[in-house]
Design an enzyme around this catalytic site. Structure first.
Site, PDB file in Angstrom:
ATOM      1  N   ASP A 256       7.666  -8.232 -10.062  1.00 18.13           N
ATOM      2  CA  ASP A 256       7.106  -8.070  -9.944  1.00 18.13           C
ATOM      3  C   ASP A 256       6.351  -6.514 -10.423  1.00 18.13           C
ATOM      4  OD1 ASP A 256       5.835  -9.757  -9.116  1.00 18.13           O
ATOM      5  OD2 ASP A 256       5.460  -9.562  -7.011  1.00 18.13           O
ATOM      6  N   LYS A 258       5.902  -2.883  -8.911  1.00 16.98           N
ATOM      7  CA  LYS A 258       5.884  -2.456  -7.650  1.00 16.98           C
ATOM      8  C   LYS A 258       4.915  -1.023  -7.580  1.00 16.98           C
ATOM      9  CE  LYS A 258       8.549  -0.450  -4.158  1.00 16.98           C
ATOM     10  NZ  LYS A 258       7.821   0.483  -3.068  1.00 16.98           N
ATOM     11  N   ARG A 263      -0.046  -1.591   1.060  1.00 20.20           N
ATOM     12  CA  ARG A 263       0.631  -2.391   1.414  1.00 20.20           C
ATOM     13  C   ARG A 263      -0.262  -2.946   2.492  1.00 20.20           C
ATOM     14  NH1 ARG A 263       6.500  -5.234   2.644  1.00 20.20           N
ATOM     15  NH2 ARG A 263       6.008  -7.202   2.937  1.00 20.20           N
ATOM     16  N   ARG A 278       1.347  -1.810   6.525  1.00 15.84           N
ATOM     17  CA  ARG A 278       2.899  -1.894   6.775  1.00 15.84           C
ATOM     18  C   ARG A 278       3.059  -1.694   7.680  1.00 15.84           C
ATOM     19  NH1 ARG A 278       6.859   0.068   6.667  1.00 15.84           N
ATOM     20  NH2 ARG A 278       8.814   0.097   5.214  1.00 15.84           N
ATOM     21  N   GLU A 308      -1.104  -5.445  -2.360  1.00 16.40           N
ATOM     22  CA  GLU A 308      -1.194  -3.891  -2.252  1.00 16.40           C
ATOM     23  C   GLU A 308      -2.580  -3.491  -2.666  1.00 16.40           C
ATOM     24  OE1 GLU A 308       1.570  -2.646  -1.639  1.00 16.40           O
ATOM     25  OE2 GLU A 308       1.531  -0.337  -2.421  1.00 16.40           O
ATOM     26  N   PHE A 348       0.955 -10.307  -3.929  1.00 15.36           N
ATOM     27  CA  PHE A 348       2.191 -10.780  -4.311  1.00 15.36           C
ATOM     28  C   PHE A 348       2.875 -11.690  -3.076  1.00 15.36           C
ATOM     29  CE2 PHE A 348       2.725  -6.678  -2.053  1.00 15.36           C
ATOM     30  CZ  PHE A 348       3.250  -7.413  -1.047  1.00 15.36           C
ATOM     31  N   ARG A 425      14.338  -6.567   6.398  1.00 14.29           N
ATOM     32  CA  ARG A 425      15.222  -5.915   5.035  1.00 14.29           C
ATOM     33  C   ARG A 425      16.590  -6.630   4.387  1.00 14.29           C
ATOM     34  NH1 ARG A 425      13.257  -1.403   2.807  1.00 14.29           N
ATOM     35  NH2 ARG A 425      12.631   0.006   4.277  1.00 14.29           N
ATOM     36  N   LYS A 431      14.189  -3.658  -4.432  1.00 13.84           N
ATOM     37  CA  LYS A 431      13.635  -2.474  -6.166  1.00 13.84           C
ATOM     38  C   LYS A 431      14.144  -1.522  -6.838  1.00 13.84           C
ATOM     39  CE  LYS A 431      12.769   0.177  -1.357  1.00 13.84           C
ATOM     40  NZ  LYS A 431      11.889   1.211  -0.458  1.00 13.84           N
TER      41      LYS A 431
END
Ligand code: ATP
Length: 593
Positions: A256, A258, A263, A278, A308, A348, A425, A431
């Protein structure tokens, strides 16, 4: 349930630093709490009146008015309270001592007769604090002081001490979310994993506590996301080499763009739309344009999606830098801001649709439904993506993303196991960001934990800040560097003012530092920093003893880039991430011929 119980536990908790003991004491408190109001007990322990997304206003009582309330409730003149406050630096202790003295002088207690005043209940304290927070308008200040003074008058010395601590925002004595989760599990024989999962899907520990206390953890296994309560966001790891990334993701992945914006977790039920940031704060009022876009172009109902929000050029519609979104935030006139800084929404993910939990479904299934639910339009789009097993294709797509104004790529697993990992995470998302042409491949987000005074022109004024990473394993803030460059003098003056408001007498119990700062502060502000490289340092505690005994990791020549108001201290870069950056930097250096 009487407030006395909470005050007694606060008193015990304040003296404990071991996490195990803390958890046991908290578990005892939860066990002795009335299950119907345990949500309020949890909020009070967290030093709050509700979850962050509930948008409850600040209590809004500064030091001066606290002194006034203490004076009103004890009939000791304001200047005397102020003097005592200055001497001890602790108004909680001052009210404790004053009320103790008052009790001793009281003729009834002298004669051994119990006071007839009814004991304060948790509900009475909670409701009064809530009332204080909700007071707005002209007379609100007097009302707030009056309400607080009334509460203090009825309180025992110990209760008064912790009411003051709460109002000052100084209650947080090392009680993080995971300690509360462990304590709930200990108190109600619930599985910590189940409680944690439920909390990840509904980020309201009060509500989760109530479910466990009232119904047990079996009820938790059926929990689904709920419209109006944010889901804790899924986060990605980072790597700098596309071949390694692809390898980690099993050879094939979805890449995707970024986007560098804000967010947004969007909840939609009929025409009712809510947007959470976020940090899971309700930011709906900042984006009336996005609310309209979602109403008009997202066909799903009873749904939670994620994307986003990105600033775009008024004329070309091209992506604009993150800073423009921040400019928009600072404007008071939202209509003017919307016109000057228009935005697009790039979706997303999809976590909930038509009342069904999608977080356990694989990514491609979630994306398929998301894609088929957006009407043709120019404002709401799916994040630009490719699905590929080719490293060169990723490199090419990355360069295209950068030239289109994105920050890089988010590479995502498309395996059957590619669930939406709420609150984690993990390696399902990786990323791949732009290299800032320094040895340090990326910026880091660090928490301000203290400050140092300058010399010469800035003598006696703050001139550098002690920064820390957030270590989720120990729930501590581990120091990484002192930053002094990148600020103007005006910015430093502004920072001095800001930090003055959150100054502490001593180091925060969760801060792990070998350096002795001139000024210690509450770990609340996050800033973004870049440096020349990451080096070993005996002065800092981040990753201490991980690479070399008696040394941690530090950032050399750090420079302030910007405030990260969108991040909470617990969202700061972790020692684990800094360690990965250090490793990849060393690898790159050794690759140079
Ligand atoms: P950073 O500091 O790089 O913004 P972060 O710590 O906020 O990262 P990460 O998980 O590391 O969070 O990076 C994911 C962030 O990237 C998300 O929070 C989201 O705001 C943003 N983002 C932009 N485009 C996408 C996308 N297509 N998929 C997922 N996240 C995206």
């Amino acid at each position: 349930m009487n407030f006395k119980l909470i005050a007694e536990y606060f008193d015990k908790l304040e003296k404990i630093s071991s996490r195990i003991q803390l958890t046991t004491q908290l578990a005892e408190l939860f066990k002795s709490s009335d299950p119907t109001i345990i949500d309020k007990v949890v909020y009070l322990v967290q030093g709050k009146l509700g979850p962050d997304f509930a948008d409850i206003p600040e209590l809004g009582i500064g030091e001066k008015f606290l002194i006034k309330a203490c004076s009103l409730s004890t009939r000791v003149p304001e200047n005397e309270v102020e003097e005592l406050g200055k001497k001890t630096g602790d108004l909680g202790q001052v009210i404790f001592d004053l009320k103790n003295k008052e009790d001793k002088n009281d003729i009834l207690s002298f004669l051994g007769v119990e006071k007839s005043a009814k004991a304060l209940t948790v509900i009475e304290v909670y409701d009064t604090l809530l009332k204080i927070a909700m007071q707005t308008g002209e007379k609100s200040r007097d009302m707030k002081i009056g309400l607080l003074a009334g509460l203090l008058r009825k309180a025992t010395p110990l209760e008064a001490k912790f009411i003051i601590r709460f109002v000052e925002g100084r209650l947080r004595v090392g009680i993080g979310d995971s300690t509360i989760i462990d304590a709930l599990s200990e108190a109600f024989n619930g599985k910590a994993e189940l409680i944690e999962r439920a909390y990840n899907l509904r980020a309201d520990l009060g509500e989760i506590a109530k479910i466990v206390a009232e119904k047990g953890d079996a009820e938790l296994s059926n929990i689904k996301p709920k419209i109006g309560i944010p889901i804790r966001p899924m986060l990605g790891e980072r790597l700098q080499d596309p071949a390694e990334i692809l390898n980690k993701l099993g050879g094939k992945a979805l890449a995707d763009y970024k986007y560098d914006g804000e967010r947004a977790q969007i909840h939609k039920e009929k025409d009712e739309v809510k947007i959470f940031s976020r940090r899971m704060e309700d930011i709906t009022s900042q984006y009336p344009d996005v609310v309209n876009m979602v109403r008009s172009y997202l066909t799903l109902d009873n749904t939670i999606v994620e994307g986003e929000i990105v600033a775009v050029d008024k004329i070309s519609g091209e992506i604009r830098p993150f800073q423009e979104l921040m400019h928009r935030r600072r404007k008071n006139d939202i209509d003017a801001a919307m016109k000057e800084y228009p935005v697009n929404l790039f979706l997303f993910d999809l976590m909930f649709a038509s009342g069904e939990d999608y977080t356990n479904k694989p990514l491609l299934e979630r994306r398929k439904l998301l894609e088929s639910s957006i009407k043709n339009n120019t404002d709401v789009k799916i994040a630009k993506y490719i699905i590929t097993d080719n490293v060169d294709e990723i490199r090419k797509f990355f360069l295209q993303a950068i030239s289109d104004g994105a920050e890089g790529l988010m590479l995502k697993s498309i395996a059957d196991s590619s669930i939406y990992q709420a609150g984690a995470r993990g390696w399902l998302w990786i990323k791949f960001k732009k290299d800032y042409q320094s040895e340090m491949a990326d910026t880091v987000d660090l928490v301000i934990v203290g400050g140092f005074y300058g010399k010469g022109k800035r003598g006696g004024k703050l001139s550098s800040l002690l920064l820390a990473s957030y270590n989720p394993e120990t729930e501590s803030f581990d120091s990484v560097c002192k930053v002094a460059s990148g600020f103007t003098d005006e910015e430093l003056d502004m920072i001095q003012g800001k930090l003055g408001e959150i100054k502490r007498n001593s180091k925060h119990p969760r801060v792990n530092s070998k350096l002795e700062a001139d000024v210690w502060v509450e770990p609340v502000y996050v800033i973004e920093v870049i440096g020349a490289e990451i080096t070993l340092s005996p002065l800092h505690t981040c990753c201490f003893n991980k690479f070399q005994s008696d040394a941690g990791l530090s950032i050399r020549f750090p420079r302030f880039i910007r405030w990260r108001e969108d991040k909470s201290p617990e969202d700061a870069t972790t020692p684990q991430e800094i360690m990965e950056m250090y490793k990849s930097q060393t690898k790159r250096l050794t690759q140079v011929p």
